[in-house]
Design a protein around this motif. Structure first.
Motif, short mmCIF file in Angstrom:
data_model
loop_
_atom_site.label_atom_id
_atom_site.label_comp_id
_atom_site.label_asym_id
_atom_site.label_seq_id
_atom_site.Cartn_x
_atom_site.Cartn_y
_atom_site.Cartn_z
N HIS A 286 0.81 -1.23 0.00
CA HIS A 286 0.00 0.00 0.00
C HIS A 286 0.85 1.29 0.00
N HIS B 173 1.26 4.34 -2.78
CA HIS B 173 1.13 5.78 -2.53
C HIS B 173 2.35 6.52 -3.10
N ASP C 10 -6.58 7.19 -0.67
CA ASP C 10 -6.59 5.82 -1.18
C ASP C 10 -7.36 5.68 -2.50
ZN ZN Z 1 -3.43 4.97 2.10
#
Ligand code: ZN
Ligand code: KG4
Length: 341
Positions: free
Chosen positions: A111, A115, A298
């Motif tokens: 994750h 980003h 996100d």
């Molecule tokens: Zn995030």
């Protein structure tokens, strides 16, 4: 080549399609803000239920927006770590089911890595660079020597900075998520109290670590005094939080002689952080990069893009027995997905 990205590590159900020639073809996010608002933060079981409900409609929408069928997809990129495990397994299980049904490879994505590399969707960035990752779950500094060659410098000892924003907003009776609301409100306020900048002068083992719980408690005391306006408290908190982020990032840039800084994660949308980083970067002749606003929080576009990069450059895929992980440091991840390297 087209890749499907699936992201469910926290409270957003997201699916995207990325094409290596045409770019981002779709980027659908179903937010659970309304559901978690009442709690002032993410409630894991509710998040998991919502992902289960939303994942297939979001997938359908992403394919429709991109005008592609599952047969036309070459691989499925899926966030496998870190995050809320009950949330992660839903997106990853969906990825496995699709891969099984359509005989497609699964490309694992971290994750935080997604980003950071979201920044590359819209701009070229030279290596090595320093990555400041600031989100609801993370506050970390990494040196990115190249793709899959990462060095961890430090992280938060307690709350993440986004979490502090969300909690301060809750103390002030503002909505959720608190980051964008405090960002906006603080423009109308003044720094009326000098709040602590935790660990800012630490030159020992916490030089590149962060801590936000003391700042949060200091804000609570100020709120309880009952004599200041919300916008002034918001401004005072935001000045303190962003000062720490900027100071430590530039301290690391100096220490390791790195001339490029990438800011990533939900809090990279923050206007004061952007201004302070740019101002400091100008002074010190350093380049600073931010993702475009639609890629800060996100989303699965960042997962599809990072997965495509991995698939093309490294050819790494994982089998149906690979398990999602709630915790996994970024620098460890390349070894986790290719243990024989
Ligand atoms: Zn995030
Ligand atoms: O990256 P993200 O969507 O989720 C995690 O991986 O945690 O980050 C969400 C966090 C929330 O805490 C939210 O309040 C914060 O990002 N955020 C902001 C801003 N926009 C979102 N914080 C400060 N200023 C903003 N403009």
């Amino acid at each position: 080549m087209k890749i499907l990205g699936i992201e469910t590590s926290c409270d957003d159900t997201a699916v995207a399609v990325y094409d290596d020639e045409k770019g981002l073809l779709s980027n659908v996010v179903s937010s659970q803000i309304k559901i978690h608002e009442e709690w002032g933060g993410v409630f894991p079981e509710l998040a998991a239920r919502e992902h289960t409900k939303n994942i297939l409609p979001v997938l359908e929408r992403a394919l429709k927006d991109a005008d592609v069928s599952l047969e036309q997809i070459d691989a499925i990129a899926s966030t496998v770590a870190p995050g809320l495990i009950v949330s992660l397994v839903i997106g990853f299980s969906a990825s496995k089911a699709l891969a099984f049904a359509k005989d497609k490879p699964i490309v694992p994505v971290h994750h935080i890595e997604a980003h950071i590399f979201a920044n590359f969707i819209t701009q070229e960035i030279p290596y090595p660079f320093l990555a400041l990752v600031v989100s609801g779950g993370h506050t970390e500094l990494h040196i990115i020597n190249e793709f899959e060659n990462y060095k961890f410098l430090g992280g938060t000892l307690d709350d993440a900075v986004g979490e502090a924003y969300d909690k301060v907003a809750r103390m002030l009776g503002l909505g959720y998520p608190g980051g964008p609301i405090i960002d906006k409100l603080s423009k109308e306020g003044k720094e009326i109290v000098k709040l602590p900048r935790p660990l800012i002068n630490d030159k020992g083992k916490n030089r590149f670590n962060f801590s936000f719980s003391g700042l949060k408690s200091a804000v609570l005391r100020v709120v309880q005094e009952g004599k200041y306006k919300k916008e002034d408290i918001a401004r005072s908190f935001q000045e303190a939080a962003t000062d720490v982020l900027v100071y430590k990032t530039f301290d690391a840039a100096k220490e390791f002689n790195i001339k490029n800084i990438v800011v990533a994660g939900g809090v990279s949308a923050n206007s004061m952080l952007r201004e302070k980083m740019k101002e400091r970067a100008n002074k010190e002749n350093i380049n600073v990069y931010f993702p475009p606003m639609y890629l800060c929080t996100d989303n699965a576009g960042m997962v599809a893009f990072t997965g495509l990069k991995r698939f093309k450059e490294k050819g790494t895929t994982v089998g149906f027995d690979f398990e999602a992980k709630a915790k996994c440091r970024l620098d460890i991840f390349p070894k986790l997905i290719r243990p024989n390297r």
